[in-house]
Scaffold this motif. Structure first.
Motif, PDB file in Angstrom:
ATOM      1  N   ALA A  20     -37.680 -29.929   0.848  1.00 14.13           N
ATOM      2  CA  ALA A  20     -38.426 -31.008   1.499  1.00 14.13           C
ATOM      3  C   ALA A  20     -38.236 -32.325   0.759  1.00 14.13           C
ATOM      4  O   ALA A  20     -38.050 -33.380   1.379  1.00 14.13           O
ATOM      5  N   GLY A  21     -38.261 -32.272  -0.554  1.00 12.15           N
ATOM      6  CA  GLY A  21     -38.072 -33.495  -1.333  1.00 12.15           C
ATOM      7  C   GLY A  21     -36.678 -34.061  -1.195  1.00 12.15           C
ATOM      8  O   GLY A  21     -36.500 -35.280  -1.091  1.00 12.15           O
ATOM      9  N   MET A  22     -35.664 -33.200  -1.173  1.00 15.37           N
ATOM     10  CA  MET A  22     -34.287 -33.666  -1.040  1.00 15.37           C
ATOM     11  C   MET A  22     -34.058 -34.329   0.314  1.00 15.37           C
ATOM     12  O   MET A  22     -33.455 -35.408   0.403  1.00 15.37           O
ATOM     13  N   VAL A  23     -34.539 -33.688   1.369  1.00 14.88           N
ATOM     14  CA  VAL A  23     -34.367 -34.259   2.709  1.00 14.88           C
ATOM     15  C   VAL A  23     -35.149 -35.564   2.837  1.00 14.88           C
ATOM     16  O   VAL A  23     -34.664 -36.540   3.431  1.00 14.88           O
ATOM     17  N   ALA A  24     -36.345 -35.600   2.256  1.00 18.43           N
ATOM     18  CA  ALA A  24     -37.156 -36.829   2.317  1.00 18.43           C
ATOM     19  C   ALA A  24     -36.519 -37.964   1.526  1.00 18.43           C
ATOM     20  O   ALA A  24     -36.627 -39.132   1.899  1.00 18.43           O
ATOM     21  N   ALA A  25     -35.842 -37.626   0.441  1.00 21.95           N
ATOM     22  CA  ALA A  25     -35.211 -38.656  -0.393  1.00 21.95           C
ATOM     23  C   ALA A  25     -33.940 -39.212   0.226  1.00 21.95           C
ATOM     24  O   ALA A  25     -33.537 -40.341  -0.091  1.00 21.95           O
ATOM     25  N   HIS A  26     -33.300 -38.454   1.110  1.00 24.21           N
ATOM     26  CA  HIS A  26     -32.023 -38.883   1.699  1.00 24.21           C
ATOM     27  C   HIS A  26     -32.048 -38.724   3.219  1.00 24.21           C
ATOM     28  O   HIS A  26     -31.178 -38.047   3.795  1.00 24.21           O
ATOM     29  N   PRO A  27     -32.996 -39.355   3.900  1.00 27.57           N
ATOM     30  CA  PRO A  27     -33.092 -39.160   5.360  1.00 27.57           C
ATOM     31  C   PRO A  27     -31.906 -39.720   6.120  1.00 27.57           C
ATOM     32  O   PRO A  27     -31.669 -39.329   7.260  1.00 27.57           O
ATOM     33  N   CYS A  31     -30.802 -33.647   7.012  1.00 26.10           N
ATOM     34  CA  CYS A  31     -31.908 -33.183   7.843  1.00 26.10           C
ATOM     35  C   CYS A  31     -31.977 -31.668   7.713  1.00 26.10           C
ATOM     36  O   CYS A  31     -31.112 -31.046   7.087  1.00 26.10           O
ATOM     37  N   LEU A  32     -33.009 -31.093   8.282  1.00 25.27           N
ATOM     38  CA  LEU A  32     -33.215 -29.658   8.217  1.00 25.27           C
ATOM     39  C   LEU A  32     -33.145 -29.098   9.628  1.00 25.27           C
ATOM     40  O   LEU A  32     -33.763 -29.645  10.544  1.00 25.27           O
ATOM     41  N   GLU A  33     -32.370 -28.029   9.816  1.00 25.92           N
ATOM     42  CA  GLU A  33     -32.251 -27.408  11.139  1.00 25.92           C
ATOM     43  C   GLU A  33     -32.395 -25.902  11.022  1.00 25.92           C
ATOM     44  O   GLU A  33     -32.189 -25.320   9.949  1.00 25.92           O
ATOM     45  N   GLY A  34     -32.739 -25.262  12.127  1.00 25.68           N
ATOM     46  CA  GLY A  34     -32.845 -23.813  12.159  1.00 25.68           C
ATOM     47  C   GLY A  34     -34.243 -23.322  11.865  1.00 25.68           C
ATOM     48  O   GLY A  34     -35.079 -24.040  11.318  1.00 25.68           O
ATOM     49  N   GLU A  35     -34.487 -22.075  12.228  1.00 23.18           N
ATOM     50  CA  GLU A  35     -35.814 -21.497  12.099  1.00 23.18           C
ATOM     51  C   GLU A  35     -36.157 -21.075  10.681  1.00 23.18           C
ATOM     52  O   GLU A  35     -37.332 -20.933  10.338  1.00 23.18           O
ATOM     53  N   GLY A  37     -35.674 -22.665   7.800  1.00 20.58           N
ATOM     54  CA  GLY A  37     -36.034 -23.719   6.855  1.00 20.58           C
ATOM     55  C   GLY A  37     -35.127 -23.784   5.652  1.00 20.58           C
ATOM     56  O   GLY A  37     -35.443 -24.447   4.662  1.00 20.58           O
ATOM     57  N   ARG A  38     -33.968 -23.127   5.721  1.00 15.24           N
ATOM     58  CA  ARG A  38     -33.051 -23.092   4.569  1.00 15.24           C
ATOM     59  C   ARG A  38     -31.669 -23.667   4.887  1.00 15.24           C
ATOM     60  O   ARG A  38     -30.759 -23.525   4.069  1.00 15.24           O
ATOM     61  N   ALA A  39     -31.506 -24.302   6.037  1.00 13.06           N
ATOM     62  CA  ALA A  39     -30.216 -24.892   6.391  1.00 13.06           C
ATOM     63  C   ALA A  39     -30.328 -26.410   6.300  1.00 13.06           C
ATOM     64  O   ALA A  39     -30.942 -27.053   7.152  1.00 13.06           O
ATOM     65  N   VAL A  40     -29.741 -26.995   5.250  1.00 17.25           N
ATOM     66  CA  VAL A  40     -29.709 -28.440   5.065  1.00 17.25           C
ATOM     67  C   VAL A  40     -28.432 -28.963   5.718  1.00 17.25           C
ATOM     68  O   VAL A  40     -27.331 -28.499   5.401  1.00 17.25           O
ATOM     69  N   VAL A  41     -28.581 -29.931   6.624  1.00 14.40           N
ATOM     70  CA  VAL A  41     -27.487 -30.342   7.504  1.00 14.40           C
ATOM     71  C   VAL A  41     -27.206 -31.829   7.343  1.00 14.40           C
ATOM     72  O   VAL A  41     -28.132 -32.633   7.139  1.00 14.40           O
ATOM     73  N   ALA A  42     -25.927 -32.207   7.441  1.00 13.07           N
ATOM     74  CA  ALA A  42     -25.537 -33.615   7.377  1.00 13.07           C
ATOM     75  C   ALA A  42     -25.931 -34.322   8.664  1.00 13.07           C
ATOM     76  O   ALA A  42     -25.621 -33.854   9.760  1.00 13.07           O
ATOM     77  N   VAL A  43     -26.596 -35.448   8.533  1.00 15.91           N
ATOM     78  CA  VAL A  43     -27.024 -36.222   9.700  1.00 15.91           C
ATOM     79  C   VAL A  43     -25.836 -36.651  10.540  1.00 15.91           C
ATOM     80  O   VAL A  43     -25.876 -36.584  11.776  1.00 15.91           O
ATOM     81  N   ALA A  64     -25.598 -28.907  -6.699  1.00 18.56           N
ATOM     82  CA  ALA A  64     -25.062 -27.878  -5.805  1.00 18.56           C
ATOM     83  C   ALA A  64     -26.250 -27.036  -5.302  1.00 18.56           C
ATOM     84  O   ALA A  64     -27.157 -26.729  -6.065  1.00 18.56           O
ATOM     85  N   PHE A  65     -26.288 -26.731  -4.022  1.00 20.19           N
ATOM     86  CA  PHE A  65     -25.210 -26.872  -3.059  1.00 20.19           C
ATOM     87  C   PHE A  65     -25.525 -27.972  -2.030  1.00 20.19           C
ATOM     88  O   PHE A  65     -24.650 -28.603  -1.503  1.00 20.19           O
ATOM     89  N   ALA A  66     -26.790 -28.144  -1.745  1.00 27.97           N
ATOM     90  CA  ALA A  66     -27.170 -29.076  -0.691  1.00 27.97           C
ATOM     91  C   ALA A  66     -26.816 -30.515  -1.029  1.00 27.97           C
ATOM     92  O   ALA A  66     -26.675 -31.347  -0.133  1.00 27.97           O
ATOM     93  N   GLY A  67     -26.651 -30.833  -2.300  1.00 30.40           N
ATOM     94  CA  GLY A  67     -26.270 -32.182  -2.692  1.00 30.40           C
ATOM     95  C   GLY A  67     -24.884 -32.576  -2.234  1.00 30.40           C
ATOM     96  O   GLY A  67     -24.534 -33.764  -2.269  1.00 30.40           O
ATOM     97  N   TYR A  68     -24.083 -31.615  -1.780  1.00 28.60           N
ATOM     98  CA  TYR A  68     -22.733 -31.904  -1.301  1.00 28.60           C
ATOM     99  C   TYR A  68     -22.639 -31.866   0.218  1.00 28.60           C
ATOM    100  O   TYR A  68     -21.553 -31.710   0.782  1.00 28.60           O
TER     101      TYR A  68
END
Length: 592
Positions: A20-27, A31-35, A37-43, A64-68
């Motif tokens: 939640a913090g990572m997605v909020a820091a880089h909106p 973004c977050l997709e899927g049921e 809550g563990r799939a971080v997706v490039a906008v 790593a890993f969502a930072g990439y």
């Protein structure tokens, strides 16, 4: 033992709150997709007609890993628990989000849990109609010799392999070509690391291994796994010489060759030290006439707060150099200037609903004292005992692995307890096994998730013609569990895994003469003997396989949790049958 200090709220919330913090820091990027809550997706990454790039692994390695995740690199990342692979559902969510109709490439480190979970996710995505390719990164020279290169683990070399695949996909290359270029990067990337201090898991707060104040671990893994040897702490130049010596002996760049360099901190090593290491790395390459095309110095693939560093080199040709220079924009890496075009609309994913395999039809066999209610009590008792043994199991794992086995089992069995509480009163033993398998797999991932899910699925299928279990059926249930683990994991007796406890447990259960309690007591005793025997074995599977003779003298944590499971089930059955015998029975009044 001193507990570490961490700026967290509750250990069970660290992953969801970190995401939640990572997605909020880089909106603008994530973004977050899927049921799940563990799939971080490039906008602005996934788009129609483009090959999707999905990366992932355990948490604790940030960035790593969502930072990439971002334009020009990964389209989505599946985020697992600390030091544990994401589950198939997490990965499938990421794959669906990344799918633009041209297929998806899954990229991950070569660890048993990641291989099993990503492969299971690939099967799900392919069944839904998405073409999938997979690449397991194998850059760590310390973890296996060149003739067994395919057994090597992936460490900081993920950085370069992800980068090349992301650039190729962003340029519109087709699926087979993206996979081939990722494999080319994989074949030309080597790493080696050194650790100076341990890290500690948020759930335990305790160091996951012990090391002297004047010692270092050469070849340390990214999860805190021991390396090739422990030595006295040396000067930075001597450390760099050793790391580079192992890498260059195999990479063998000719004078005039170009390389990319990554000097990576493991979480608690400052830039001052990393630049000192890089200085020596450059001196070594300059002396060989090797040109540094690009370099990065900093924290790119960490191990929580572990002190230490790794060095990674990727040998370049024109093709790889061009892809490395391709623009990308992610929270952890920016190269050049990316096209600011807004996110393109993607076709909606329509996932066909799947139905569970039908249970056996016809009347169920009712002989036996283990009713569905008692069976659920056995599993609840097992879960309670494994959760109570969390720290011991993690300590065992910290000696020869990454120290998270107890934590992983706790997460899985807490999910099982919740699933058992939700089970309807009339659910059969086979239905409960299916429920438990899904709960464990969804909650855990790692290697334990697929293994225990397969165990419960196969065990339930072995008794799907029964309502209650008698002694023979209970032995068949245990044998089914073993078959499930063998079919999913591939380990064999003598490999120093949970199999070395399960095999003697099942053999003893089959040979037991008597009633249901005799079967479980025999299984318990067989598992205990097998567990203790693992101390004399040299590991041949999983993360500890890299240790060779250093694994001898230590009990395998998977075998230990198997013994706890069967011991607890045996005790719970004794209690349940005793309580049943003590229940008052309604006696009909005498006739008048």
């Amino acid at each position: 033992m001193t507990r570490s200090k961490k700026l967290i709220n509750a250990p069970e919330d660290v992953i969801s709150q970190m995401i939640a913090g990572m997605v909020a820091a880089h909106p603008d990027m994530l973004c977050l997709e899927g049921e799940t809550g563990r799939a971080v997706v490039a906008v602005d990454g996934p788009r129609e007609g483009k090959v999707g790039v999905v990366i992932g692994g355990g948490s604790g390695h940030e960035p790593a890993f969502a930072g990439y995740v971002g334009r020009g690199l990964a389209d989505a990342a599946a985020v697992g628990n600390v030091f544990a692979s994401p589950s198939p559902d997490h990965i499938a969510d990421a794959g669906r989000a990344a799918d633009g109709g041209a297929g998806v490439v899954l990229l991950y480190g070569n660890y048993t849990g990641d291989v099993m979970n990503f492969t299971m996710a690939a099967e799900v995505l392919e069944a839904e109609g998405t073409p999938v390719r997979q690449v397991a990164v194998i850059d760590d020279v310390a973890s296996a010799p060149p003739d067994r290169r395919g057994e090597r683990r992936g460490i900081a070399g993920d950085f370069f392999v992800f980068r090349i695949a992301g650039a190729a996909a962003d340029l519109g290359e087709p699926l087979a070509r993206v996979e081939a270029l990722a494999q080319k990067a994989n074949a030309n990337t080597l790493s080696m690391g050194v650790a100076l201090s341990p890290c500690s898991l948020p759930q335990t707060g305790r160091p996951n291994f012990e090391i002297g104040e004047d010692e270092m671990e050469i070849g340390m893994g990214l999860h805190g796994e021991p390396g090739v040897r422990r030595d006295k702490l040396a000067r930075a130049d001597a450390v760099a010489d050793e790391l580079m010596g192992a890498i260059l002996a195999e990479l063998a760049p000719e004078p005039g060759a170009r390389v990319a360099v990554l000097v990576n901190g493991l979480g608690a090593t400052g830039q001052l030290e990393l630049y000192i290491l890089f200085n020596r790395v450059k001196q070594i390459l300059d002396a060989r006439g090797v040109v540094i095309h690009r370099s990065w110095v900093g924290e790119y693939a960490t191990s929580l707060e572990m002190a230490g560093a790794s060095v990674t080199l990727m040998k370049l040709d024109e093709e790889l150099a061009a892809l490395l220079d391709h623009p990308c924009r992610t929270p952890a890496l920016v190269v050049g200037a990316v096209d600011p075009a807004p996110r393109a609309a993607r076709r909606p994913r329509r996932v066909a609903a799947t139905e569970a395999a039908p249970l056996a039809q016809g009347p169920l066999i009712e002989t036996g004292r283990v009713t569905p209610q008692i069976f659920r009590a056995l599993l609840a008792g097992a879960g309670a005992q494994i959760i109570a043994a969390r720290d011991w199991l993690s300590e065992l794992d910290g000696v020869i692995g990454d120290g998270d086995h107890g934590v992983t089992m706790e997460i899985g069995w807490k999910a099982v307890q919740t699933a058992l509480d939700a089970a309807p009163e009339g659910e059969t033993i086979t239905g409960t096994c299916q429920r438990v398998a899904k709960a464990f797999l969804d909650a855990v991932g790692a290697s334990s998730g697929p293994l225990y899910a397969s165990a419960f699925q196969r065990a339930g299928a072995a008794v799907d013609d029964r309502l209650n279990l008698d002694a023979g059926a209970l032995a068949a249930w245990l044998a089914g569990a073993l078959d499930g683990i063998l079919s999913r994991g591939g380990a064999q007796p003598g490999d120093k895994t949970m199999i070395d406890a399960w095999v003697p447990a099942v053999e003893a259960a089959r040979a037991a003469q008597g009633i249901e309690t005799d079967v479980l007591r025999a299984a318990r005793d067989g598992a205990e003997a097998g567990m203790r025997a693992t101390a004399e074995l040299e590991s041949r599977r999983g993360r500890s396989a890299k240790l060779g003779a250093r694994s001898v003298g230590h009990i395998d944590p998977g075998a230990a949790s198997t013994f706890i499971l069967l011991r607890a089930m045996s005790a719970a059955l004794d209690r349940a049958l005793l309580e049943s015998a003590l229940q008052p029975r309604c006696v009909a009044p005498p006739s008048t």
